[in-house]
Design a protein around this motif. Structure first.
Motif, mmCIF file in Angstrom:
data_model
loop_
_atom_site.group_PDB
_atom_site.id
_atom_site.type_symbol
_atom_site.label_atom_id
_atom_site.label_comp_id
_atom_site.label_asym_id
_atom_site.label_seq_id
_atom_site.Cartn_x
_atom_site.Cartn_y
_atom_site.Cartn_z
ATOM 1 N N CYS A 80 42.647 56.434 34.300
ATOM 2 C CA CYS A 80 43.473 55.257 34.021
ATOM 3 C C CYS A 80 44.909 55.503 34.474
ATOM 4 C CB CYS A 80 43.424 54.938 32.526
ATOM 5 S SG CYS A 80 43.646 53.190 32.140
ATOM 6 N N SER A 101 39.518 46.687 32.201
ATOM 7 C CA SER A 101 40.164 47.197 33.408
ATOM 8 C C SER A 101 41.257 48.166 32.999
ATOM 9 C CB SER A 101 40.767 46.050 34.229
ATOM 10 O OG SER A 101 41.850 45.455 33.533
ATOM 11 N N ASP A 102 41.821 48.883 33.963
ATOM 12 C CA ASP A 102 42.912 49.822 33.668
ATOM 13 C C ASP A 102 44.115 49.087 33.087
ATOM 14 O OD1 ASP A 102 41.319 51.813 34.588
ATOM 15 O OD2 ASP A 102 42.413 52.169 36.457
ATOM 16 N N LYS A 152 37.962 38.237 33.223
ATOM 17 C CA LYS A 152 38.649 39.515 33.373
ATOM 18 C C LYS A 152 40.148 39.390 33.630
ATOM 19 C CE LYS A 152 38.891 43.642 36.261
ATOM 20 N NZ LYS A 152 38.316 44.389 37.411
ATOM 21 N N CYS A 153 40.530 38.677 34.698
ATOM 22 C CA CYS A 153 41.956 38.614 35.042
ATOM 23 C C CYS A 153 42.744 37.864 33.969
ATOM 24 C CB CYS A 153 42.158 37.972 36.409
ATOM 25 S SG CYS A 153 41.554 36.289 36.528
ATOM 26 N N GLU A 205 43.426 40.178 31.040
ATOM 27 C CA GLU A 205 44.589 41.034 31.291
ATOM 28 C C GLU A 205 45.878 40.315 30.917
ATOM 29 O OE1 GLU A 205 42.723 43.593 35.053
ATOM 30 O OE2 GLU A 205 44.274 42.086 35.391
#
Length: 427
Positions: free
Chosen positions: A378, A336-337, A295-296, A299
């Motif tokens: 968001c 994620s946003d 996930k991170c 981004e």
């Protein structure tokens, strides 16, 4: 072991009073004795001192020093109590690793940095330090707090031993575990020979050395406050090629993807050298590996894509890849946003420059995604980019789509005073 008293109380387990930390009132996992003779859980008393307190929480007397002595006897009693109450679901607390003795750390650093010391002794000292750094965050802080620790390691990494020296490799592996001061970054980034040396390490036979070199490059870029110093690093073509090559071989090392994308993102933050990342093949590599990131890291990958879409060469390269637009559309509202914001920004740049990208986006179902986005929770920047995309793509929507129906007045959603359709949140 439950993290609070409530789960134990629910099953009727009575925790002995002297097993509880006086600060947290929880079962102690690493009991330590302070200078007043009182025992506390290590984490609790360290947090107490870290917030500026200089007194004993129980006796309120001034602490003579902040030395923490492990209470092994009490810890063993707590472990025995846990075993005795195993039938109630209580797990035995593990025996904690103790922080390194600062005196030992000073001695090991002195041994490692002394050229008069035999090579095997220097290597053994570095390996011992690296092992300590791997064991505990506290140990890394102790090593880093030594006034000349990073200077010693930098001198070993860029010394006469060369990239094939075990001494060099151990020092590099340890150095990337420590935070760099601005002076450390200046000492490396301002020296073209040292920057060139790091670039060569990116093509070393050992993937671990290559990943550690990329990690140090990312640390240097993040720690350099001036654009000139960052440009000294990002202006080297081989660094871009080396970092991207790491991303192309993620299976070769468990940290390859994470370190590779952090380094590439840091390189692409330097505006004037983004074209070098494009020339090195960053667009194709990012799209091909986008689904592999956690996930991170996803981004960061999407943020890097948006940054590279801001330069004409990058925008053209991403538009030429058949999977770029479908993947970006699919990413909206999925990770994620922030990921949504970056994906929308990249799509805005692509669709602003390419009619084919507009058609690909509509075919991939972007209209539904954008309508959901503008009504979601968001970020405002993501919604603004979505509104600009809706306005840009209105003419590309099918005639029977929701966007062209009487039930949805597009101008009410997408009207903005600014006429610029590029967006601009990442510099």
């Amino acid at each position: 072991m439950p993290g609070s008293l409530e789960p134990l109380d629910l099953v009727g387990v009575q925790i002995p009073y002297h097993f509880r930390c006086p600060i947290s009132l929880e079962l102690m996992r690493d009991p330590v004795i302070i200078s007043t003779g009182q025992t506390y859980d290590r984490h609790s008393i360290e947090s107490w001192v870290a917030t500026g307190n200089t007194t004993c929480p129980v006796t309120r007397t001034q602490l003579a020093d902040f030395t923490l002595i492990p209470n092994h006897t009490l810890r063993r009693l707590i472990q025995e109590w846990c075993v005795a109450n195993r039938s109630f679901g209580v797990e035995r607390i593990p025996t904690p690793k103790q922080p390194a003795d600062p005196t030992l750390v000073r001695s090991l650093l002195s041994q490692a940095g002394s050229h008069s010391n035999p090579y095997p002794s220097r290597l053994a000292a570095l390996r011992r330090l690296r092992g300590l750094a791997r064991d505990l965050d506290k140990n890394r802080a102790i090593i880093s707090s030594h006034i000349s620790a990073r200077e010693i390691l930098v001198n070993i990494v860029f010394g006469d031993s060369g990239p094939d020296s075990e001494l060099n490799r151990e020092a590099l592996a340890l150095l990337v575990m420590l935070p760099l001061a601005e002076s450390d970054c200046v000492a490396v980034a301002s020296d073209p020979d040292r920057v060139g040396f790091l670039a060569r390490l990116l093509f070393h036979n050992s993937m671990e050395v290559r990943v550690n070199s990329a990690a140090l490059i990312e640390n240097l870029l993040a720690g350099s406050r001036t654009a000139e110093l960052r440009a000294q690093i990002s202006n080297v073509d081989e660094i871009h090629h080396g970092v991207i090559e790491i991303l192309r071989n993620p299976i070769a090392h468990p940290r390859a993807l994470k370190i590779g994308i952090k380094a590439l993102f840091a390189l692409c933050l330097v505006k004037q050298t983004r074209d070098k990342a494009v020339a090195a093949g960053a667009p194709e590599t990012l799209i091909n590996t986008l689904a592999d990131f956690e996930k991170c890291d996803s981004e960061k990958a999407l943020a890097t894509i948006e940054l590279l879409c801001r330069v004409p060469e990058g925008c053209a390269a991403f538009a030429a890849h058949a999977l770029t637009v479908p993947l970006l559309v699919k990413t909206i509202l999925k990770i994620s946003d922030r990921a949504t914001e970056y994906a929308a920004g990249a799509l805005l740049s692509l669709c602003s420059e390419s009619e084919q990208s507009q058609n690909d986006a509509v075919a991939a179902g972007i209209m539904t995604q954008l309508l959901l986005l503008v009504q979601s929770d968001c970020t405002d920047r993501a919604k603004r980019k979505a509104q600009l995309l809706l306005k840009l793509l209105r003419d590309s929507w099918p005639e029977d789509s929701v966007g062209n129906s009487d039930d949805f007045v597009c101008s009410d959603v997408v009207w903005l005073r600014k006429k610029n359709t590029k967006g601009g949140d990442l510099k």
